[in-house]
Design a protein around this motif. Structure first.
Motif, PDB file in Angstrom:
ATOM      1  N   GLU A 301       6.341  -8.262   1.029  1.00 53.55           N
ATOM      2  CA  GLU A 301       7.003  -7.652  -0.122  1.00 53.55           C
ATOM      3  C   GLU A 301       6.262  -7.975  -1.414  1.00 53.55           C
ATOM      4  OE1 GLU A 301       9.433  -5.558  -0.117  1.00 53.55           O
ATOM      5  OE2 GLU A 301       9.743  -5.618   2.051  1.00 53.55           O
ATOM      6  N   GLN A 302       5.808  -9.223  -1.547  1.00 45.61           N
ATOM      7  CA  GLN A 302       5.038  -9.585  -2.739  1.00 45.61           C
ATOM      8  C   GLN A 302       3.747  -8.785  -2.816  1.00 45.61           C
ATOM      9  OE1 GLN A 302       4.524 -13.819  -2.531  1.00 45.61           O
ATOM     10  NE2 GLN A 302       6.624 -14.258  -3.202  1.00 45.61           N
ATOM     11  N   ALA A 303       3.074  -8.656  -1.687  1.00 47.17           N
ATOM     12  CA  ALA A 303       1.840  -7.871  -1.677  1.00 47.17           C
ATOM     13  C   ALA A 303       2.106  -6.416  -2.033  1.00 47.17           C
ATOM     14  CB  ALA A 303       1.168  -7.975  -0.310  1.00 47.17           C
ATOM     15  N   GLU A 304       3.207  -5.885  -1.496  1.00 47.86           N
ATOM     16  CA  GLU A 304       3.547  -4.510  -1.830  1.00 47.86           C
ATOM     17  C   GLU A 304       3.839  -4.374  -3.326  1.00 47.86           C
ATOM     18  OE1 GLU A 304       3.470  -1.835  -0.028  1.00 47.86           O
ATOM     19  OE2 GLU A 304       2.952  -2.776   1.885  1.00 47.86           O
ATOM     20  N   GLY A 305       4.566  -5.360  -3.870  1.00 48.71           N
ATOM     21  CA  GLY A 305       4.834  -5.322  -5.301  1.00 48.71           C
ATOM     22  C   GLY A 305       3.577  -5.439  -6.137  1.00 48.71           C
ATOM     23  N   TYR A 306       2.692  -6.369  -5.727  1.00 45.01           N
ATOM     24  CA  TYR A 306       1.433  -6.524  -6.461  1.00 45.01           C
ATOM     25  C   TYR A 306       0.591  -5.251  -6.386  1.00 45.01           C
ATOM     26  CZ  TYR A 306      -3.160  -8.319  -7.746  1.00 45.01           C
ATOM     27  OH  TYR A 306      -4.385  -8.497  -8.341  1.00 45.01           O
ATOM     28  N   ARG A 307       0.540  -4.659  -5.230  1.00 47.36           N
ATOM     29  CA  ARG A 307      -0.207  -3.418  -5.079  1.00 47.36           C
ATOM     30  C   ARG A 307       0.375  -2.324  -5.963  1.00 47.36           C
ATOM     31  NH1 ARG A 307      -0.257  -0.329   0.599  1.00 47.36           N
ATOM     32  NH2 ARG A 307       1.926  -0.077  -0.044  1.00 47.36           N
ATOM     33  N   ALA A 308       1.702  -2.231  -5.972  1.00 44.39           N
ATOM     34  CA  ALA A 308       2.331  -1.209  -6.816  1.00 44.39           C
ATOM     35  C   ALA A 308       2.047  -1.477  -8.293  1.00 44.39           C
ATOM     36  CB  ALA A 308       3.831  -1.179  -6.557  1.00 44.39           C
ATOM     37  N   LYS A 309       2.077  -2.781  -8.684  1.00 47.78           N
ATOM     38  CA  LYS A 309       1.811  -3.119 -10.086  1.00 47.78           C
ATOM     39  C   LYS A 309       0.381  -2.791 -10.476  1.00 47.78           C
ATOM     40  CE  LYS A 309       1.838  -7.064 -13.233  1.00 47.78           C
ATOM     41  NZ  LYS A 309       0.418  -6.931 -13.579  1.00 47.78           N
ATOM     42  N   VAL A 310      -0.563  -3.235  -9.624  1.00 48.06           N
ATOM     43  CA  VAL A 310      -1.974  -2.991  -9.939  1.00 48.06           C
ATOM     44  C   VAL A 310      -2.265  -1.495  -9.960  1.00 48.06           C
ATOM     45  CG1 VAL A 310      -4.328  -3.313  -9.104  1.00 48.06           C
ATOM     46  CG2 VAL A 310      -2.730  -5.225  -9.119  1.00 48.06           C
ATOM     47  N   THR A 311      -1.710  -0.808  -8.980  1.00 43.22           N
ATOM     48  CA  THR A 311      -1.938   0.638  -8.939  1.00 43.22           C
ATOM     49  C   THR A 311      -1.357   1.316 -10.172  1.00 43.22           C
ATOM     50  OG1 THR A 311      -1.895   0.563  -6.513  1.00 43.22           O
ATOM     51  CG2 THR A 311      -1.592   2.695  -7.547  1.00 43.22           C
ATOM     52  N   GLY A 312      -0.154   0.919 -10.554  1.00 45.09           N
ATOM     53  CA  GLY A 312       0.465   1.503 -11.735  1.00 45.09           C
ATOM     54  C   GLY A 312      -0.303   1.187 -13.006  1.00 45.09           C
ATOM     55  N   ASP A 313      -0.757  -0.097 -13.124  1.00 43.33           N
ATOM     56  CA  ASP A 313      -1.542  -0.452 -14.303  1.00 43.33           C
ATOM     57  C   ASP A 313      -2.852   0.339 -14.351  1.00 43.33           C
ATOM     58  OD1 ASP A 313       0.431  -2.200 -14.981  1.00 43.33           O
ATOM     59  OD2 ASP A 313      -0.574  -3.986 -14.192  1.00 43.33           O
ATOM     60  N   ALA A 314      -3.490   0.433 -13.208  1.00 37.34           N
ATOM     61  CA  ALA A 314      -4.755   1.162 -13.168  1.00 37.34           C
ATOM     62  C   ALA A 314      -4.559   2.627 -13.529  1.00 37.34           C
ATOM     63  CB  ALA A 314      -5.388   1.024 -11.788  1.00 37.34           C
TER      64      ALA A 314
END
Length: 432
Positions: A301-314
């Motif tokens: 779940e943390q990885a999914e959240g981090y991926r979503a955050k990084v993707t959104g920021d990018a």
């Protein structure tokens, strides 16, 4: 009847005394108790007189013999009375009483005729019919493998071979009773029905135990084995028409033979240790596996959240860059200066001290930004206080001046120049 009553009149004082007129012989006790020999002799003489026989010494009583001679009428009366009494006794022998909980099986010339319920009953006398009482309510019990208690073992009955080629010592008790209509079968279908029940119980137990492994018979399968034995016993007894109903089969004790008891106890202990270790391992697995699964789920779940955050920021940065790129293409110089100023603002916004190198000399200009910020905050507070005081004076004068008048003006906070002047930093421009 008068002759019969005279013959069997026990109140006759002459019984056993052989009293005759003028008999004064020695030994003739006229007043004492009668002699048994004389009683028996007198009885035989009187009975013989009824059937026409002369009494001994009867000729002495008269010359024509009419007193002691035979009488055809007396003979017929005596014979009829005896026959009537004998017939009555013979007919009365057919009465019998059946107690509660019993039945009477009536046979006619040795063949089954009927079954009589409890009560006062009658049948044809012997030899035409006969009866035999059977207790149908009694609960019969016998033991197999022991007698009395578990220590009195009967090994030839209790030792049984199991399916896994082991030997077990089985001791059990069987209880049975007769069915309501099973008394004739109980008497005539089997020569020894009780022994037949015993043999059927042993055969059924050996067959059922022979299909089971040793551990099943010793531990968890006692009740199941007893139920199957009872069912098989009943099937065998019904096949032979014994009229018996099996009530209970109770296994009292099941154990290995005494010769291998110690080795078996060691094997059982080892098996228990194995089960204990298996249970401990299973408990540890039940504790660790869910914890690991929870940790893995949390990391995922943390990885999914981090991926979503990084993707959104990018994606946001890319969108912002594209929008800036469009504006930059329209006015490159303006966008360049703007980007420079925004960058410097973001850098110096987090710094409290700034050192600026000058081109003219080696001295550096020190800008105490923290002091400037604090003084700017103080000036802002003074301006706010002045504005509040001016508003109060205006309100006071408004009460004294007519409504058509105008309120005097109050100086603003920006007129005296006491506030801090803003500093701007631009590329290739001196700092003021």
């Amino acid at each position: 009847m008068s002759a019969l009553s005279k013959l069997f009149n026990l109140n006759d004082p002459g019984w056993g005394r052989n009293n005759k007129p003028g008999d004064k012989r020695p030994g003739r006790n006229q007043d004492g108790p009668p002699d048994l020999d004389e009683v028996w002799k007198d009885f035989n003489q009187r009975l013989g007189g009824m059937f026409g026989r002369k009494r001994s010494g009867g000729g002495q009583g008269g010359g024509n013999g009419s007193a002691g001679g035979p009488s055809s009428r007396g003979f017929r009366v005596g014979a009829g009375v005896v026959a009537l009494v004998a017939a009555g006794l013979w007919a009365a022998s057919g009465f019998y009483i059946v107690q509660e909980g019993q039945v009477a099986v009536v046979t006619q010339f040795g063949k089954y005729k009927s079954t009589s319920p409890p009560g006062f009953q009658w049948r044809l006398p012997y030899p035409f019919q006969n009866h035999e009482l059977v207790n149908v309510s009694q609960l019969r019990t016998f033991e197999v493998g022991f007698r009395g208690n578990a220590r009195n073992k009967v090994l030839q009955e209790s030792l049984i071979l199991t399916d896994d080629e082991n030997i077990v010592d089985v001791q059990f008790v069987v209880q049975y009773r007769l069915r309501g209509n099973g008394a004739p079968d109980y008497l005539f279908k089997m020569r020894d029905p009780d022994e037949a029940v015993r043999q059927a119980s042993e055969a059924a137990m050996r067959e059922i135990v022979g299909r089971k492994p040793m551990d099943f018979v010793l531990y968890e399968g006692r009740t199941e084995v007893a139920g199957e034995v009872q069912t098989l016993m009943q099937q065998i007894l019904d096949r032979y028409h014994t009229g018996i109903q099996v009530s209970t089969v109770a296994i009292q004790n099941v154990q290995p033979p005494e010769q291998v008891q110690a080795a078996f106890d060691d094997a059982v202990k080892a098996g228990q240790d194995r089960e204990r270790q298996i249970n401990e391992g299973q408990a540890y697995a039940n504790k660790v596996v869910p914890l690991a699964r929870g940790t893995a789920s949390r990391m995922i779940e943390q990885a999914e959240g981090y991926r979503a955050k990084v993707t959104g920021d990018a994606e946001g940065d890319a969108s912002r860059f594209l929008s800036i790129l469009d504006e930059y293409r329209k006015a490159p110089d303006v966008m360049r200066d703007r980007m420079y100023l925004e960058t410097m603002q973001s850098i110096y916004g987090n710094s409290s001290k700034v050192l600026v190198d000058t081109k003219d000399g080696s001295n550096m200009i020190y800008l105490p930004l923290d002091k400037l910020v604090s003084s700017g905050a103080a000036n802002k507070a003074d301006n706010n206080a002045a504005q509040a005081g001016g508003a109060a004076v205006q309100a006071q004068q408004g009460r004294d001046v007519p409504a058509t008048g105008s309120a005097p003006s109050v100086g603003s906070a920006s007129g005296s120049g006491q506030g801090a002047q803003p500093y701007s930093l631009t590329r290739d421009r001196p700092v003021r």
